[in-house]
Motif scaffolding. Sequence first.
Motif, short mmCIF file in Angstrom:
data_model
loop_
_atom_site.label_atom_id
_atom_site.label_comp_id
_atom_site.label_asym_id
_atom_site.label_seq_id
_atom_site.Cartn_x
_atom_site.Cartn_y
_atom_site.Cartn_z
N ALA A 286 0.83 -1.21 0.00
CA ALA A 286 0.00 0.00 0.00
C ALA A 286 0.86 1.26 0.00
N LEU A 287 1.90 1.28 0.81
CA LEU A 287 2.77 2.46 0.87
C LEU A 287 3.51 2.67 -0.45
N GLN A 288 3.96 1.58 -1.04
CA GLN A 288 4.68 1.69 -2.32
C GLN A 288 3.74 2.17 -3.43
N ARG A 289 2.58 1.55 -3.49
CA ARG A 289 1.62 1.87 -4.55
C ARG A 289 1.10 3.31 -4.43
N THR B 79 5.51 14.16 3.19
CA THR B 79 5.32 12.79 2.73
C THR B 79 4.80 11.91 3.86
N LEU B 80 5.36 12.06 5.05
CA LEU B 80 4.89 11.28 6.20
C LEU B 80 3.44 11.61 6.51
N ALA B 81 3.09 12.88 6.51
CA ALA B 81 1.71 13.28 6.79
C ALA B 81 0.74 12.69 5.77
N THR C 3 -2.68 6.21 5.15
CA THR C 3 -2.61 4.96 4.40
C THR C 3 -2.10 3.85 5.30
N TYR C 4 -1.07 4.14 6.08
CA TYR C 4 -0.51 3.15 7.00
C TYR C 4 -1.58 2.69 8.00
N ARG C 5 -2.24 3.66 8.63
CA ARG C 5 -3.26 3.31 9.64
C ARG C 5 -4.42 2.54 9.03
N GLU C 6 -4.93 2.99 7.89
CA GLU C 6 -6.06 2.33 7.24
C GLU C 6 -5.69 0.91 6.80
#
Length: 138
Positions: free
Chosen positions: A23-26, A103-105, A110-113
């Motif tokens: 997910a993070l990469q995509r 970028t982190l924000a 996405t990370y949490r979801e």
Amino acid sequence: MSTEAWGRVVALHARIEGELGKALQRRHGLGLSEYRALDHLSRATGKNDSMRIQELAEALELNQSSVSRLVARMESAGLSERDICEDDRRGIYTMLTDEGRKTLAEAAPTYRETLKAALEKAEADPQLKDTVTAFRTL
């Protein structure tokens, strides 16, 4: 803990890490290690909100060589920058840039979801249900 229970923990970890990484990469062009490095750097309280490369390596549970390559990739992408330690010229700090914070924000939701969805999906697997339930109670 039995080896069977440990095997379920490892399987759950691998499944979730895989989904987070994809997910993070995509969506953001970030690897999971890059996301975690950005997250650690965002919480750093050292000089200029920075961390020594060695501290980051320990926080990420990666060796010095891997973290040096990771930091180099992040620098190339404009997400972080390095600075020499004034007290110890051998020490190198790394810190987030404004682009890194942005970028982190953008990636954090996405990370949490993805984490939430991956846990729900794993909980539907009868072999992992009890393991997920155990983690949710921590």
